[in-house]
Design an enzyme around this catalytic site. Structure first.
Site, short mmCIF file in Angstrom:
data_model
loop_
_atom_site.label_atom_id
_atom_site.label_comp_id
_atom_site.label_asym_id
_atom_site.label_seq_id
_atom_site.Cartn_x
_atom_site.Cartn_y
_atom_site.Cartn_z
N ARG A 147 3.34 3.99 5.02
CA ARG A 147 2.71 4.70 6.13
C ARG A 147 3.36 6.08 6.20
O ARG A 147 4.53 6.25 5.81
CB ARG A 147 2.92 3.96 7.45
CG ARG A 147 2.38 2.53 7.47
CD ARG A 147 2.72 1.86 8.80
NE ARG A 147 2.18 0.51 8.88
CZ ARG A 147 2.86 -0.60 8.55
NH1 ARG A 147 4.12 -0.49 8.14
NH2 ARG A 147 2.31 -1.79 8.66
N LYS A 171 7.02 -0.98 11.11
CA LYS A 171 6.68 -1.21 12.51
C LYS A 171 7.61 -2.26 13.12
O LYS A 171 7.96 -3.24 12.47
CB LYS A 171 5.23 -1.67 12.63
CG LYS A 171 4.20 -0.58 12.35
CD LYS A 171 2.80 -1.07 12.63
CE LYS A 171 1.78 0.05 12.49
NZ LYS A 171 0.42 -0.42 12.80
N HIS A 242 -3.37 7.48 5.16
CA HIS A 242 -3.64 6.07 4.93
C HIS A 242 -4.46 5.85 3.66
O HIS A 242 -4.46 4.75 3.11
CB HIS A 242 -4.38 5.48 6.14
CG HIS A 242 -3.53 4.51 6.92
ND1 HIS A 242 -2.27 4.82 7.37
CD2 HIS A 242 -3.75 3.22 7.29
CE1 HIS A 242 -1.76 3.78 8.01
NE2 HIS A 242 -2.64 2.80 7.96
N ARG A 245 -2.22 4.80 0.94
CA ARG A 245 -1.76 3.42 1.18
C ARG A 245 -2.85 2.43 0.77
O ARG A 245 -2.58 1.41 0.12
CB ARG A 245 -1.39 3.28 2.65
CG ARG A 245 -0.89 1.90 3.08
CD ARG A 245 -0.32 2.03 4.49
NE ARG A 245 -0.21 0.77 5.19
CZ ARG A 245 0.85 -0.04 5.12
NH1 ARG A 245 1.86 0.27 4.33
NH2 ARG A 245 0.88 -1.16 5.81
N HIS A 268 2.69 -6.05 6.04
CA HIS A 268 1.73 -6.70 6.94
C HIS A 268 2.31 -8.00 7.45
O HIS A 268 2.79 -8.83 6.67
CB HIS A 268 0.41 -6.99 6.21
CG HIS A 268 -0.42 -5.78 5.97
ND1 HIS A 268 -1.43 -5.73 5.02
CD2 HIS A 268 -0.41 -4.54 6.54
CE1 HIS A 268 -1.99 -4.54 5.04
NE2 HIS A 268 -1.39 -3.81 5.95
N TYR A 277 -8.45 -5.85 1.29
CA TYR A 277 -8.46 -5.15 0.02
C TYR A 277 -9.08 -5.99 -1.10
O TYR A 277 -9.50 -5.43 -2.11
CB TYR A 277 -7.03 -4.75 -0.37
CG TYR A 277 -6.43 -3.79 0.62
CD1 TYR A 277 -6.89 -2.47 0.70
CD2 TYR A 277 -5.44 -4.18 1.51
CE1 TYR A 277 -6.35 -1.59 1.62
CE2 TYR A 277 -4.91 -3.31 2.43
CZ TYR A 277 -5.36 -2.02 2.49
OH TYR A 277 -4.85 -1.15 3.40
#
Length: 306
Positions: A147, A171, A242, A245, A268, A277
């Site tokens: 990110r 995150k 993004h 990414r 994730h 994806y």
């Protein structure tokens, strides 16, 4: 005090890091303003005081008002994004939207660059002091699927060129280890040798990537750099931080990477987030099947009655 404090900071985050369009930003602004009116009517003046029940009541009200499923889904997306942002920034200690589900809509597939477009982007920076920095940043982002907030937060000691690894703080301050490809490692090594000392004046700044004043780059600063090189590389697609990414994940899966491994590299929490994806790689799977399966080229001829 507004019930939606920090809303403008959240919207700026969406514009810079996620690359959302101005129309989407304005729609989210209206969504949050509508929620603020509802919360204010309830006597709630601080986002820290909002609980799940408040949000469920609000969403039920939007259903009774006759808003379409698409509008309600977008409104929930804005609310989830907002409270997720407050959690990431340490403004809240929990996410009241965590167990709230909205109308089921087909999730849009992210835009990705093909390998040729990625190559054009990575080769766009010139071999100047600043160009070497920019090439190192772009190579690192694509090599590791970072990110933009993770990229600009990298410190020198988080990158182990000798091991080909990057320690990423994602995150919720969750740490993960991501492999660093040889080309990205070489670009960082050249940046450290030829550029970074010039930018810092050999000062004590710990961040890896710096602006021309020797300070850490901002999200907006990186965004401008990326847009300029996308244009320089002749890429006509809309390119956001993004996008690299998304391209990282898609290219790995297209070449046989394990879904769980890609999930871990992306940071994730749930594999279902990574599974989006797999929809982007079905064309590649068809090619592999047609090339590899011994009976793939046989055609079915319908029998006709005599």
């Amino acid at each position: 005090m507004s019930a939606m404090r920090h809303g403008e900071a959240f919207l700026a985050h969406l514009a810079v890091e996620r690359g959302l369009s101005e129309n989407t930003i304005q729609a989210y602004r209206r969504d949050l303003a509508d929620l603020a009116v509802f919360l204010t009517d309830r006597g709630i003046g601080d986002p820290g005081d909002v609980n799940r029940s408040d949000l469920q009541d609000y969403l039920y009200q939007t259903h009774r008002r006759g808003l379409s499923a698409a509008t309600r889904a977008r409104r929930l997306a804005a609310i989830k994004g907002y409270f997720g942002f407050l959690l990431d920034e340490g403004i809240r200690r929990d996410d009241p939207t965590e167990l709230i589900d909205g109308p089921r809509l087909q999730r849009p597939l992210p835009d990705v660059l093909n390998v040729e477009e990625v190559t054009a982007l990575l080769q766009a920076p010139p071999r100047t002091i600043i160009g070497l920095r920019d090439r190192a940043m772009l190579e690192t982002m694509y090599a590791c699927g970072l990110r933009v907030s993770e990229l600009i937060a990298l410190t020198v000691d988080q990158v182990r060129l000798d091991l080909g690894l990057v320690r990423v703080i994602g995150k919720g301050l969750k740490e993960r280890i991501v492999p660093l490809g040889g080309l990205a490692a070489a670009a960082i090594e050249e940046y450290l040798a030829r550029t970074r000392g010039t930018l810092t004046g050999h000062g004590a700044e710990k961040h890896l990537f710096l602006n021309q004043r020797g300070k850490p780059l901002t999200r907006q600063g990186f965004w401008k750099i990326l847009k300029a090189y996308a244009a320089e590389g002749g890429i006509t697609k809309e390119v956001t931080p993004h996008t690299l990414r998304h391209s990282f994940a898609t290219h790995l899966l297209s070449n046989g990477a394990d879904l769980r491994a890609v999930q871990e590299m992306l940071g994730h929490a749930d594999v279902s987030t990574t599974q989006i994806y797999t929809h982007l790689t079905t064309g590649h799977l068809r090619e592999v099947y047609d090339r590899s399966h011994p009976r793939a080229r046989l055609t079915i001829k319908a029998k006709r009655g005599g």
